[in-house]
Design an enzyme around this catalytic site. Sequence first.
Site, short mmCIF file in Angstrom:
data_model
loop_
_atom_site.label_atom_id
_atom_site.label_comp_id
_atom_site.label_asym_id
_atom_site.label_seq_id
_atom_site.Cartn_x
_atom_site.Cartn_y
_atom_site.Cartn_z
N HIS A 78 0.95 -1.32 -0.22
CA HIS A 78 -0.13 -0.03 -0.04
C HIS A 78 0.89 1.25 0.02
O HIS A 78 0.59 2.15 -0.42
CB HIS A 78 -1.01 -0.05 1.24
CG HIS A 78 -1.86 1.22 1.37
ND1 HIS A 78 -1.42 2.05 2.40
CD2 HIS A 78 -2.68 1.81 0.96
CE1 HIS A 78 -2.11 3.04 2.42
NE2 HIS A 78 -2.93 2.90 1.45
N GLU A 118 2.30 1.74 -3.60
CA GLU A 118 1.10 2.62 -4.25
C GLU A 118 1.17 4.09 -4.12
O GLU A 118 0.97 4.63 -4.99
CB GLU A 118 -0.22 1.84 -3.60
CG GLU A 118 -1.51 2.33 -4.49
CD GLU A 118 -2.58 2.69 -3.56
OE1 GLU A 118 -2.75 4.08 -3.32
OE2 GLU A 118 -3.02 1.89 -2.86
N HIS A 119 1.04 4.43 -2.84
CA HIS A 119 0.96 5.87 -2.63
C HIS A 119 2.47 6.37 -3.30
O HIS A 119 2.33 7.50 -4.01
CB HIS A 119 1.35 6.15 -0.88
CG HIS A 119 0.01 6.33 -0.37
ND1 HIS A 119 -0.41 7.46 0.17
CD2 HIS A 119 -1.17 5.34 -0.35
CE1 HIS A 119 -1.74 7.32 0.79
NE2 HIS A 119 -2.00 6.04 0.47
N GLU A 144 -4.10 8.09 7.48
CA GLU A 144 -5.05 7.23 6.71
C GLU A 144 -5.45 6.27 7.52
O GLU A 144 -6.52 5.69 7.92
CB GLU A 144 -4.52 6.92 5.55
CG GLU A 144 -5.50 5.94 4.48
CD GLU A 144 -4.91 5.34 3.29
OE1 GLU A 144 -3.58 5.80 3.10
OE2 GLU A 144 -5.48 4.78 2.79
#
Lengths: 432, 426
Positions: free
Chosen positions: A67, A70-71, A142
Amino acid sequence: MEKITFEQLQEELYYEKLSNGLDVYILPKKGFNKTYATFTTKYGSVDNHFVPLGKDEFVKVPDGIAHFLEHKLFEKEDGDVFQQFSRQGASANAFTSFTRTAYLFSSTSDVELNLETLMDFVQEPYFTEKTVEKEKGIIGQEITMYDDNPDWRLYFGLIENLYKNHPVKIDIAGTVESISHITKDMLYECYNTFYHPSNMLLFVVGPVDVEQIMKQIKDNQAKKPFKDQPEVQRQFEQEIPEANEAKKVLQMNVQTSKCLLGIKALHVEQSGEEMLKNELSTNILLDMLFGKSTANYDKLYNEGLIDDTFSYDYTQEKGFGFAMIGGDTSDPEKLVETLKGMLFEGKEQGLTEESLERTKKKKIGGFLRAVNSPEFIANQFTRYAFNEMDLFDVVPMLEKITIGDVKKVAQEFISEERFSVCQVIPKKKEAS
Amino acid sequence: MAVISETVKEMQGYKLHIVKTEKFKTNTLVWKMKAPLNKEDVTLRALLPYVLQSNSKAYPTSTELRTYLDELYGASFYVDLSKKGEYHVISFALEIANEKFLSDHTPLLKKAFEFLSEVLTNPNVTNKAFDKETIEKEKRTLKQRIQSVYDDKMKYSNSRLVEEMCKGEKYALHVHGEMDVVDAITPESLFSYYEKAFAEDELDFYIVGDVSEDEITSIANDRLQFAHRQPIAIDMEKDTNQREVKKINEVQDVKQGKLNIGFRTNVVYGDEDYYALQVLNGIYGGFSHSKLFINVREKASLAYYAASRLESHKGLMMVMSGIDHKNYDQAVSIIEEQMTAMKNGDFTEQELTQTKAVIKNQLLETIDTARGIVEVLYHNVVSHQDITLDYWIEQMDKATKEEIVKVAEKIQLDTIYFLTGQEVAE
């Protein structure tokens, strides 16, 4: 280029495997304004134990790294890719799931330009220590946002209950602590291992000229010097067949209790048609037991045990899978008991031919509704393809499923030792 | 290019809107009922559609009703409530497969019409009262629906901002009504409200799909007839009192602080400068290239989300962000600074053109879904305008930097709401 026609649906799908191994699919959609494209790697949060490219030994990487990567792929030396997409009138996004990381854009103009941007930004990583550090603050927020979200906590709480060893139990974003260990070198190692074209799939759906788009993709890929790469070696610890823990209760700052009953999947070694059949049959079973037109639903609703947040779903991937049933409730204990009773009763009786036919009709109509959505087509097609299934086999397979298939699933799937329960209940006031 | 076109027909008591398109594999029917928001009716309106959708005379139990929908190839049927400025809008939406994509050619659209008219006009009523059991069940669910806002902190903080900001105005009323009046609703009182709503609400019926206009008009005329009415038009309430910025801190057991900031735009849908306002919102906070995203998230690393959105009929702009409690002052000052930048015209030609491109893209994408088409067209009903999508896009595209600065000057900071896990020093 191969052309596959779906007559009943009046759709055509075009496919080619490029020489670098990339699978490319194009589905022209006339009358739509938007083109939607996804570029997906078969790499998700569960792939945390693998042999990095060019090495011989297995390594374990920090939770949340897929993840995090991905960012970070959105940030380049000359700025942010979001900016570039919006200059080109597109909206871009990405998501990481247990098994996939997808990058996507949708746009109603300059499709070729946006497609070029999509392929290039995903295939040209740029990680620095400084930008990696900065991202920790953003992802930290997040994670905290999800910490406050009772539905998310309930969902992950249940998965944690069901699994003992499998990394599906790890939160996709990781924790503030785990991501603090991520470095730029780790990101490059994961990137080089999992982002080879042979591990990826590109799907374009929209009002496009198929020949032209395919040519553009080929030209773009031909320019990039990818060396052939062996299939990634992943490792998963042996998982137990039964649920790891029977129950968990989380106290949170909520007014309404929430409760999910989970059932751990059995045949997680499946792929292809076999998996499609099992997944659809299990979902049909749940529909026959808990759909809005069932006596069970009526009873649960009349007794005030459920409201309109009630839902159920079954999903399986290689190595893991689960059904989840539940929602907001005024009485989590009674809901669990009632649901269990209904499951055991359904296992023995009440699964009729008539209700199967109705459920199939409902599923077929639901599929037509879903294929109105380019997002659904691209994302689901990719998920199916990564499991060697074909999204467009759903309706033919639904038509083939018999009451015997559903009863067989009920017999083996509904079993107390694979049940687990997770509840979120209002926090007790501290004694003052 | 006409991106979408609707044919509007004046029917008996309602308007029929037909949008003919071949791009979907389903047909969508949306029935909308609009009335001015007020405290007396809002809870009744929040309950009524859920009671109507649960059963009817022909389908007296919800099991029978849902079984019938399953038979219709799992037609999806649901209700939805919204506030459009100071109007309350009830929607019933039915989406059904187009039989040309099925091996079975039962005429589903006609059945969908019959079903919807059954639910709307033939409710499960005896002696001017709804079925008591249904009412009790749906009252219980309504209470849970009202209560559940508290559990979703993002929704909760947004709803609290509106409550504080619009205190004393009708817009502060909740779309799902008020908890403390649910119990008092009876099968009789709800039925008398049902009659009132169908006699007085402004009614609009949208059909989107590959349909024949003549056929639709004739079925609609057969199935749905109501008394003629003059829909009630209201002027939106304006808060003209100049006052200090209201600051609210609320403490709860939360890990992440939720910062919600409300501005009055003093511009509503259909105003000449509404298009400039749309562009302003896009540059300021509407997208992932906007000033809020760049400055709060990418540069200061304070948040995962930081965005603004417009309420077009009431004239509000609302900023939302999730931040660490200790970063409150910094986040508020960045958000305020960025608004000052808008007022000073401190944005580039590139920000302007990219925002316009993205707004246009967003709008065109919205009309790739049937529900999106209906929502876009319904703005005209709410605002009593007749703005085509083409005109909308053209006007938005024409907005100049000067116009945006001018509209920015109208924008007033009104309320700063913070939901926090710990007391924040003022």
